[in-house]
Design a protein around this motif. Structure first.
Motif, PDB file in Angstrom:
ATOM      1  N   ASP A  75       1.310   4.050  -7.760  1.00 25.17           N
ATOM      2  CA  ASP A  75       0.601   5.335  -8.506  1.00 25.17           C
ATOM      3  C   ASP A  75      -0.292   5.182  -9.696  1.00 25.17           C
ATOM      4  N   ALA A  76      -0.083   4.215 -10.620  1.00 23.65           N
ATOM      5  CA  ALA A  76      -1.033   4.126 -11.527  1.00 23.65           C
ATOM      6  C   ALA A  76      -2.397   3.679 -10.911  1.00 23.65           C
ATOM      7  N   GLU A 123      -1.372  18.693  -7.605  1.00 19.00           N
ATOM      8  CA  GLU A 123      -0.236  17.805  -8.494  1.00 19.00           C
ATOM      9  C   GLU A 123      -0.143  16.371  -7.712  1.00 19.00           C
ATOM     10  N   PHE A 124      -0.633  15.498  -8.479  1.00 20.39           N
ATOM     11  CA  PHE A 124      -0.589  14.129  -8.056  1.00 20.39           C
ATOM     12  C   PHE A 124       0.957  13.522  -7.868  1.00 20.39           C
ATOM     13  N   ALA A 125       1.687  13.796  -8.851  1.00 19.15           N
ATOM     14  CA  ALA A 125       3.087  13.523  -8.974  1.00 19.15           C
ATOM     15  C   ALA A 125       3.551  14.627 -10.048  1.00 19.15           C
ATOM     16  N   PRO A 126       4.983  14.735 -10.080  1.00 19.80           N
ATOM     17  CA  PRO A 126       5.619  15.538 -11.069  1.00 19.80           C
ATOM     18  C   PRO A 126       5.099  15.488 -12.388  1.00 19.80           C
ATOM     19  N   GLY A 151       0.812  -1.269  -0.109  1.00 18.95           N
ATOM     20  CA  GLY A 151      -0.131   0.019   0.058  1.00 18.95           C
ATOM     21  C   GLY A 151       0.807   1.139  -0.219  1.00 18.95           C
ATOM     22  N   GLN A 152       0.271   2.295  -0.270  1.00 15.18           N
ATOM     23  CA  GLN A 152       1.025   3.818  -0.140  1.00 15.18           C
ATOM     24  C   GLN A 152      -0.092   4.665   0.300  1.00 15.18           C
ATOM     25  N   VAL A 153       0.483   5.782   0.858  1.00 16.61           N
ATOM     26  CA  VAL A 153      -0.370   6.959   1.100  1.00 16.61           C
ATOM     27  C   VAL A 153       0.295   8.194   0.370  1.00 16.61           C
ATOM     28  N   LYS A 154      -0.408   9.081  -0.286  1.00 15.70           N
ATOM     29  CA  LYS A 154       0.042  10.515  -0.913  1.00 15.70           C
ATOM     30  C   LYS A 154      -0.722  11.574  -0.254  1.00 15.70           C
ATOM     31  N   TYR A 155       0.133  12.220   0.078  1.00 15.41           N
ATOM     32  CA  TYR A 155      -0.700  13.698   0.490  1.00 15.41           C
ATOM     33  C   TYR A 155      -0.414  14.728  -0.503  1.00 15.41           C
ATOM     34  N   LEU A 156      -1.491  15.663  -0.814  1.00 18.06           N
ATOM     35  CA  LEU A 156      -1.373  16.350  -1.912  1.00 18.06           C
ATOM     36  C   LEU A 156      -1.880  17.814  -1.522  1.00 18.06           C
ATOM     37  N   TYR A 157      -1.381  18.780  -1.975  1.00 21.14           N
ATOM     38  CA  TYR A 157      -1.719  20.187  -1.972  1.00 21.14           C
ATOM     39  C   TYR A 157      -2.767  20.596  -2.675  1.00 21.14           C
ATOM     40  N   LEU A 158      -3.704  21.108  -2.354  1.00 25.16           N
ATOM     41  CA  LEU A 158      -4.816  21.432  -3.125  1.00 25.16           C
ATOM     42  C   LEU A 158      -4.592  23.089  -3.233  1.00 25.16           C
TER      43      LEU A 158
END
Length: 430
Positions: free
Chosen positions: A393-394, A168-171, A153-160
């Protein structure tokens, strides 16, 4: 903006252990003449929220009248424990330590005077203001559409970025933001305590991304006072949420006006946008969710156009645009959009192959569940092959940006067409 600052400071004090009193009193009423009726402020505190369940015997945290407006806050999951810095292992533990409980924090319930079983609660979404951050995650090996395939698993924190309305989900990958309440509803008819995970005739965890600011939700009332609540706040989501989560956030302001429509016969929620009416179907089996959405859509077309049920069923494939809402809430969802313009014909295309503007994958099977599995997994694999994305990420990008459209509905074979706009890839700033 002063109003929002006040709400946030009250919530912060409550989470720190301070007591918020007078929630049911006139102290929560404020002057805001731009909204219908009286306007009430409802902060999200430990006293005004529940984590992961709803019970129609729970005392309301606010009482309002038909025609009033409520300016409420919402929290992140697990009573605000899902915040930047929390690891995927800690997120998994929040679920395993609390079996049977949903992850969502729900603000409410709000008692609406005059609402009785057999009525409809009309909820206008006036304004939605998210926090500055959101998150997307998949709990390893436990939830989502493909838990066996994603034991990691993974967790991503994103600036809104609400000025540009993107995250930005990823560069080089930006997701357009369209905030909407993932979970919003009234009390269910049955007594007892129920998880917040399931959607149903009461609304709940519907995850319908078209229910954005400016739309109106119609909910059948099942208990006296309706007992309205919301949580599971989203900044963006795909049609066909697959990895468990959208871009999950919390709202500094969820501004709604409520109105009781007496003696209106409805057995499932409906949503009104500026151009369409949305009908829904939910079931553990996507085939039955589709059947339910088709039945509700036919019923609506009969009401809208004054035609027979047979005529409505024949008309539906030409005018009603059906999408996969989500496949991760135990009960899966299909929603169908029917135009208000009765002269409108044709629905957006169901492409069979990649176009200039979209990546496309298709699943075809007699079983709609297998068709959705095939189409969405093919998109996850395509993103790895064509865009060089890693597996997780996909999976996450498909969950927040893919649009899975129902194709053939009436023949022996079902088809699901998943598209993902190439426009989410942007030039990386140097």
């Amino acid at each position: 903006m002063k109003k929002i600052a006040h709400l946030s400071s009250v919530a912060a004090l409550a989470i720190a252990g301070a007591t918020v009193s007078g929630i049911l009193s006139a102290q929560s009423k404020t002057d805001a003449s731009q909204f219908p009726g009286a306007t009430y402020l409802l902060p999200a505190t430990l006293e005004t929220t529940q984590w992961g369940w709803f019970n129609n015997a729970q005392p309301p945290v606010l009482k309002v009248k038909s025609g009033d407006t409520v300016v409420m806050e919402t929290m992140m999951h697990a009573h605000n424990q899902v915040i930047p810095g929390v690891t995927i292992e800690e997120l998994k533990k929040l679920r395993t330590d609390h079996p049977g409980r949903g992850p969502h924090t729900l603000t409410g319930p709000i008692y609406v005077e005059g609402a009785e079983p057999g009525d409809v609660l009309k909820v206008k979404l006036n304004r939605i203001v998210p926090r500055a951050y959101g998150t997307n995650f998949n709990i390893p090996g436990m939830f989502g559409q493909f838990p066996k395939d994603f034991q990691d698993g993974q967790v991503k924190y994103l600036y809104l970025d609400m000025n540009r309305k993107v995250a930005e989900f990823a560069p080089g990958i930006e997701i357009p933001l369209k905030p909407f309440p993932g979970t919003i509803g009234v009390a269910r008819a049955e007594p007892g305590q129920y998880t917040s995970v399931l959607p149903g005739e009461f609304g709940g965890n519907m995850d319908i991304r078209d229910m954005t600011e400016g739309t109106t939700l119609y909910l059948p009332v099942w208990v006296k006072g309706a007992l309205f609540w919301s949580g599971d706040s989203h900044a963006a989501q795909g049609n066909g949420e697959v990895n468990l989560t959208a871009i999950e956030t919390a709202y500094k302001e969820l501004n709604v006006s409520v109105e009781v429509i007496k003696n209106k016969k409805m057995d499932m929620p409906r949503i009104e946008t500026d151009k369409t009416w949305i009908t829904v179907g939910f079931d553990k089996d996507l085939n039955l969710a589709l059947d339910g959405a088709k039945a509700q859509t036919v019923k609506f077309i009969v009401e809208q156009r004054g035609v027979s049920a047979d005529a409505a069923a024949k008309l539906m494939p030409a005018i009603s645009d059906c999408r996969v809402s989500q496949v991760v809430n135990v009960k899966k969802g299909i929603h169908c959009m029917t135009p208000k313009d009765q002269k409108a014909r044709g629905i957006p295309p169901r492409p069979m192959a990649e176009t200039v503007t979209e990546f496309v994958t298709v699943g075809t099977d007699a079983d709609a569940n297998k068709a959705m599995d095939a189409a969405s997994m093919a998109m996850i694999e395509l993103l790895q092959q064509k865009k060089g994305m890693n597996r997780l990420d996909a999976y996450g990008l498909a969950s927040v940006a893919m649009d899975c459209r129902v194709g053939e509905m009436n023949g022996p074979q079902k088809s699901i067409h998943c598209v993902l706009p190439k426009s989410v890839w942007v030039s990386v700033k140097k």
